[in-house]
Design a protein around this motif. Structure first.
Motif, PDB file in Angstrom:
ATOM      1  N   LEU A 170       0.835  -1.208   0.000  1.00 32.92           N
ATOM      2  CA  LEU A 170       0.000   0.000   0.000  1.00 32.92           C
ATOM      3  C   LEU A 170       0.868   1.257   0.000  1.00 32.92           C
ATOM      4  O   LEU A 170       0.677   2.166  -0.822  1.00 32.92           O
ATOM      5  CB  LEU A 170      -0.912  -0.015   1.229  1.00 32.92           C
ATOM      6  CG  LEU A 170      -1.573   1.306   1.647  1.00 32.92           C
ATOM      7  CD1 LEU A 170      -2.535   1.793   0.576  1.00 32.92           C
ATOM      8  CD2 LEU A 170      -2.288   1.145   2.986  1.00 32.92           C
ATOM      9  N   ALA A 171       1.851   1.292   0.899  1.00 30.23           N
ATOM     10  CA  ALA A 171       2.721   2.469   0.975  1.00 30.23           C
ATOM     11  C   ALA A 171       3.588   2.603  -0.269  1.00 30.23           C
ATOM     12  O   ALA A 171       3.845   3.725  -0.743  1.00 30.23           O
ATOM     13  CB  ALA A 171       3.599   2.374   2.223  1.00 30.23           C
ATOM     14  N   GLU A 172       4.032   1.456  -0.825  1.00 28.43           N
ATOM     15  CA  GLU A 172       4.935   1.514  -1.980  1.00 28.43           C
ATOM     16  C   GLU A 172       4.205   1.967  -3.245  1.00 28.43           C
ATOM     17  O   GLU A 172       4.700   2.811  -4.001  1.00 28.43           O
ATOM     18  CB  GLU A 172       5.578   0.139  -2.237  1.00 28.43           C
ATOM     19  CG  GLU A 172       5.985  -0.671  -1.010  1.00 28.43           C
ATOM     20  CD  GLU A 172       6.952   0.028  -0.073  1.00 28.43           C
ATOM     21  OE1 GLU A 172       6.901   1.274   0.031  1.00 28.43           O
ATOM     22  OE2 GLU A 172       7.746  -0.661   0.575  1.00 28.43           O
ATOM     23  N   LEU A 173       3.015   1.392  -3.491  1.00 30.29           N
ATOM     24  CA  LEU A 173       2.220   1.821  -4.651  1.00 30.29           C
ATOM     25  C   LEU A 173       1.832   3.287  -4.517  1.00 30.29           C
ATOM     26  O   LEU A 173       1.832   4.040  -5.500  1.00 30.29           O
ATOM     27  CB  LEU A 173       0.962   0.960  -4.767  1.00 30.29           C
ATOM     28  CG  LEU A 173       1.147  -0.505  -5.190  1.00 30.29           C
ATOM     29  CD1 LEU A 173      -0.180  -1.254  -5.093  1.00 30.29           C
ATOM     30  CD2 LEU A 173       1.710  -0.607  -6.602  1.00 30.29           C
ATOM     31  N   LEU A 174       1.510   3.676  -3.296  1.00 32.37           N
ATOM     32  CA  LEU A 174       1.142   5.065  -3.051  1.00 32.37           C
ATOM     33  C   LEU A 174       2.321   6.001  -3.333  1.00 32.37           C
ATOM     34  O   LEU A 174       2.150   7.079  -3.906  1.00 32.37           O
ATOM     35  CB  LEU A 174       0.682   5.219  -1.598  1.00 32.37           C
ATOM     36  CG  LEU A 174      -0.073   6.486  -1.202  1.00 32.37           C
ATOM     37  CD1 LEU A 174      -1.270   6.723  -2.113  1.00 32.37           C
ATOM     38  CD2 LEU A 174      -0.510   6.384   0.252  1.00 32.37           C
ATOM     39  N   GLY A 175       3.526   5.577  -2.959  1.00 33.92           N
ATOM     40  CA  GLY A 175       4.712   6.386  -3.243  1.00 33.92           C
ATOM     41  C   GLY A 175       4.930   6.569  -4.738  1.00 33.92           C
ATOM     42  O   GLY A 175       5.235   7.673  -5.209  1.00 33.92           O
TER      43      GLY A 175
ATOM     44  N   PRO B 251      -4.038  11.869 -11.182  1.00 33.94           N
ATOM     45  CA  PRO B 251      -4.695  11.558  -9.909  1.00 33.94           C
ATOM     46  C   PRO B 251      -4.098  10.284  -9.298  1.00 33.94           C
ATOM     47  O   PRO B 251      -3.586   9.421 -10.026  1.00 33.94           O
ATOM     48  CB  PRO B 251      -6.157  11.354 -10.309  1.00 33.94           C
ATOM     49  CG  PRO B 251      -6.129  11.038 -11.767  1.00 33.94           C
ATOM     50  CD  PRO B 251      -4.957  11.769 -12.333  1.00 33.94           C
ATOM     51  N   LEU B 252      -4.186  10.161  -7.988  1.00 30.67           N
ATOM     52  CA  LEU B 252      -3.548   9.031  -7.310  1.00 30.67           C
ATOM     53  C   LEU B 252      -4.097   7.686  -7.772  1.00 30.67           C
ATOM     54  O   LEU B 252      -3.343   6.718  -7.909  1.00 30.67           O
ATOM     55  CB  LEU B 252      -3.704   9.167  -5.791  1.00 30.67           C
ATOM     56  CG  LEU B 252      -2.855  10.244  -5.106  1.00 30.67           C
ATOM     57  CD1 LEU B 252      -3.133  10.260  -3.608  1.00 30.67           C
ATOM     58  CD2 LEU B 252      -1.375  10.011  -5.364  1.00 30.67           C
ATOM     59  N   TRP B 253      -5.416   7.607  -8.022  1.00 24.64           N
ATOM     60  CA  TRP B 253      -5.979   6.319  -8.425  1.00 24.64           C
ATOM     61  C   TRP B 253      -5.405   5.856  -9.757  1.00 24.64           C
ATOM     62  O   TRP B 253      -5.148   4.665  -9.948  1.00 24.64           O
ATOM     63  CB  TRP B 253      -7.515   6.389  -8.502  1.00 24.64           C
ATOM     64  CG  TRP B 253      -8.049   7.212  -9.657  1.00 24.64           C
ATOM     65  CD1 TRP B 253      -8.392   8.522  -9.648  1.00 24.64           C
ATOM     66  CD2 TRP B 253      -8.280   6.743 -11.002  1.00 24.64           C
ATOM     67  NE1 TRP B 253      -8.827   8.925 -10.893  1.00 24.64           N
ATOM     68  CE2 TRP B 253      -8.776   7.858 -11.739  1.00 24.64           C
ATOM     69  CE3 TRP B 253      -8.131   5.521 -11.645  1.00 24.64           C
ATOM     70  CZ2 TRP B 253      -9.104   7.758 -13.088  1.00 24.64           C
ATOM     71  CZ3 TRP B 253      -8.462   5.414 -12.989  1.00 24.64           C
ATOM     72  CH2 TRP B 253      -8.951   6.531 -13.700  1.00 24.64           C
ATOM     73  N   LEU B 254      -5.183   6.807 -10.683  1.00 24.85           N
ATOM     74  CA  LEU B 254      -4.639   6.449 -11.988  1.00 24.85           C
ATOM     75  C   LEU B 254      -3.146   6.138 -11.882  1.00 24.85           C
ATOM     76  O   LEU B 254      -2.667   5.160 -12.466  1.00 24.85           O
ATOM     77  CB  LEU B 254      -4.877   7.580 -12.983  1.00 24.85           C
ATOM     78  CG  LEU B 254      -4.344   7.350 -14.409  1.00 24.85           C
ATOM     79  CD1 LEU B 254      -4.926   6.062 -14.995  1.00 24.85           C
ATOM     80  CD2 LEU B 254      -4.653   8.549 -15.295  1.00 24.85           C
ATOM     81  N   GLY B 255      -2.411   6.957 -11.143  1.00 24.29           N
ATOM     82  CA  GLY B 255      -0.994   6.683 -10.960  1.00 24.29           C
ATOM     83  C   GLY B 255      -0.763   5.355 -10.270  1.00 24.29           C
ATOM     84  O   GLY B 255       0.122   4.577 -10.665  1.00 24.29           O
ATOM     85  N   GLY B 256      -1.579   5.064  -9.237  1.00 26.91           N
ATOM     86  CA  GLY B 256      -1.454   3.775  -8.549  1.00 26.91           C
ATOM     87  C   GLY B 256      -1.763   2.611  -9.467  1.00 26.91           C
ATOM     88  O   GLY B 256      -1.103   1.563  -9.412  1.00 26.91           O
TER      89      GLY B 256
ATOM     90  N   GLY C 158       9.385   3.657  -5.582  1.00 24.40           N
ATOM     91  CA  GLY C 158       8.047   3.115  -5.423  1.00 24.40           C
ATOM     92  C   GLY C 158       7.837   1.846  -6.229  1.00 24.40           C
ATOM     93  O   GLY C 158       7.277   0.859  -5.728  1.00 24.40           O
ATOM     94  N   VAL C 159       8.295   1.840  -7.479  1.00 22.93           N
ATOM     95  CA  VAL C 159       8.149   0.655  -8.328  1.00 22.93           C
ATOM     96  C   VAL C 159       8.977  -0.505  -7.779  1.00 22.93           C
ATOM     97  O   VAL C 159       8.485  -1.637  -7.640  1.00 22.93           O
ATOM     98  CB  VAL C 159       8.563   0.975  -9.780  1.00 22.93           C
ATOM     99  CG1 VAL C 159       8.621  -0.308 -10.616  1.00 22.93           C
ATOM    100  CG2 VAL C 159       7.596   1.966 -10.406  1.00 22.93           C
ATOM    101  N   ALA C 160      10.247  -0.243  -7.462  1.00 19.81           N
ATOM    102  CA  ALA C 160      11.137  -1.310  -6.986  1.00 19.81           C
ATOM    103  C   ALA C 160      10.638  -1.909  -5.682  1.00 19.81           C
ATOM    104  O   ALA C 160      10.625  -3.139  -5.502  1.00 19.81           O
ATOM    105  CB  ALA C 160      12.552  -0.761  -6.818  1.00 19.81           C
ATOM    106  N   SER C 161      10.223  -1.067  -4.737  1.00 21.69           N
ATOM    107  CA  SER C 161       9.760  -1.589  -3.449  1.00 21.69           C
ATOM    108  C   SER C 161       8.408  -2.295  -3.584  1.00 21.69           C
ATOM    109  O   SER C 161       8.111  -3.221  -2.822  1.00 21.69           O
ATOM    110  CB  SER C 161       9.680  -0.460  -2.420  1.00 21.69           C
ATOM    111  OG  SER C 161       8.859   0.600  -2.860  1.00 21.69           O
ATOM    112  N   SER C 162       7.581  -1.904  -4.556  1.00 24.37           N
ATOM    113  CA  SER C 162       6.334  -2.625  -4.820  1.00 24.37           C
ATOM    114  C   SER C 162       6.625  -4.022  -5.339  1.00 24.37           C
ATOM    115  O   SER C 162       5.936  -4.996  -4.994  1.00 24.37           O
ATOM    116  CB  SER C 162       5.474  -1.867  -5.828  1.00 24.37           C
ATOM    117  OG  SER C 162       5.068  -0.609  -5.326  1.00 24.37           O
TER     118      SER C 162
END
Length: 421
Positions: free
Chosen positions: A114-119, A131-136, A304-308
């Motif tokens: 959750l935190a990684e995708l959000l980052g 927007p966050l929903w699209l970026g996530g 964010g991508v790597a930690s996800s």
């Protein structure tokens, strides 16, 4: 004849503890390092540097030392037994104990993701205004493709590339500001507790050891195994693994330090108060320049991508371990574990009203679950039934117990601080 051929093969594949040979083993530790430089750590480090200058650099040093001790011990389990923490729990604990513990570990991986995708989504909003929903969703799609369509070895190379680019990004950032290296040197080794710094100290020290990383390291270290029936090979493996862990954690120490150095030099010296990553990026433009702000956002995206990716791998490894199986992206249990981790995390992003609340929820779950994982690891690696002759000796057990006590105490304090507002 067969015995002679086998002896020749073992002699040929006997590891030699040489500089060039060591580099063949670098990789599993860097996957763990990604969790050490994830978006959650970025927020804490920026707050530390902006609010207190160079005075809290010591906490990066202390957290790195604790991380080396615990991650090396987790890898020790994988090398000596061929089992990850999840498989070890399934095999050596009764189901009534192992199932709830591993179920909570899967939830911790979801919380981490959750935190990684959000980052990653925040980084895309910084760069493109999405927007966050699209970026996530975009980060989720990329990470899912990386995990389901690529082998472990290819993923490892990609993650090493990402960590390298993040490191180079901060070399660029630091070249744009004036760092007081004498004060920084003192900050790395002299503990300091400025007024109002305790919540930040707890945040960094308490969040640096993450449950999913302990599970992940005990699993991915097995990509470097030779043969578990040869004591000399295991002994060499442990040496190589320690070097991998040491080098990787030093890389993480350098990147986390660079975040604090950047924030201290750019924000603290100018009196700017920074509480959010997007605020930090916007403030870099007038203070340092537009290029620095763009590089900051790109590095956050890579983190964010790597930690996800590593959070998804950990979720897959934990879920497969419930069925006493190793991580294998072609296996249905691993696929389900990865899917639960990533897609549940994205649904939580949609359900939680704002990013700040999302990060708070993720930290609460991690703080509650971590003690169970650390105590599980301590039990398994100290047990002669599990580890045989490779079980922790008394001094190692005492050291691990001390580190575990500090980590658990910090997480309890952090949890109390969060729940207390």
């Amino acid at each position: 004849m067969f015995t002679k051929v086998l002896a020749d093969l073992r002699a040929r594949h006997k590891p030699r503890f040489m500089a060039l040979e060591i580099w063949k083993y670098i990789g599993p530790g860097l996957l763990v390092t990604v969790g050490f430089i994830d978006p959650g750590n970025w927020a804490s480090n920026v707050a530390a540097g902006a609010g207190f200058g160079y005075k809290l650099l010591w906490m990066v040093t202390l957290s790195t030392v604790m991380l080396i001790v615990l991650q090396h011990n987790a890898a020790h389990l994988g090398i000596a037994t061929g089992l990850c923490l999840s498989e070890g729990a399934s095999r050596h604990l009764p189901p009534w104990a192992s199932r709830p513990l591993l179920g909570s570990a899967v939830l911790a991986s979801v919380s981490t993701a959750l935190a990684e995708l959000l980052g990653g989504a925040i980084a895309l909003r910084m760069i493109f205004g999405l927007p966050l929903w699209l970026g996530g969703l975009m980060v989720l799609a990329l990470v899912s493709w990386m995990l389901f369509a690529n082998s472990y070895k290819r993923l490892e190379r990609v993650i090493i590339g990402f960590v390298s680019l993040i490191g180079l990004s901060f070399v660029f950032e630091l070249a744009m500001v004036e760092v007081d290296w004498l004060r920084a040197a003192a900050g790395w080794v002299v503990p300091s507790f400025p007024e109002g710094s305790i919540p930040v100290i707890m945040s960094v020290l308490g969040a640096v050891v993450m449950p999913h990383n302990l599970f992940l390291h005990s699993e991915v270290i097995q990509s470097r195994q030779w043969n578990l029936d040869n004591d000399e090979v295991i002994h060499h493996q442990l040496k190589y693994e320690f070097m991998d862990t040491l080098v990787s954690m030093i890389v993480g120490w350098a990147i986390n330090s660079a975040m604090i150095l950047l924030a201290a030099s750019a924000f603290h010296s100018s009196g700017a108060q920074v509480t959010e990553l997007e605020q930090a990026q916007s403030l870099l433009v007038p203070l340092v320049g537009g290029a620095s702000a763009i590089v900051f956002a790109l590095a956050l995206l890579l983190a964010g991508v790597a930690s996800s990716v590593t959070a998804g791998m950990a979720g897959g490894a934990i879920f497969a371990g419930i069925f006493n199986e190793p991580y294998n992206i072609r296996d249905v249990h691993t696929k389900v574990g990865v899917g639960i981790t990533l897609f549940a995390a994205y649904l939580l992003i949609l359900a939680i009203p704002n990013p700040f609340q999302g990060l708070i929820v993720s930290q609460i779950v991690l703080s509650i679950q971590l003690p169970f994982t650390v105590l599980l690891q301590l039990y398994l690696t100290s047990s002669k039934k599990v580890m045989g002759k490779w079980a922790n000796d008394r001094s190692t057990t005492v050291l691990l117990a001390a580190v575990a006590a500090v980590v658990i105490a910090l997480n309890v304090l952090l949890l109390v601080d969060i729940l207390g507002g």
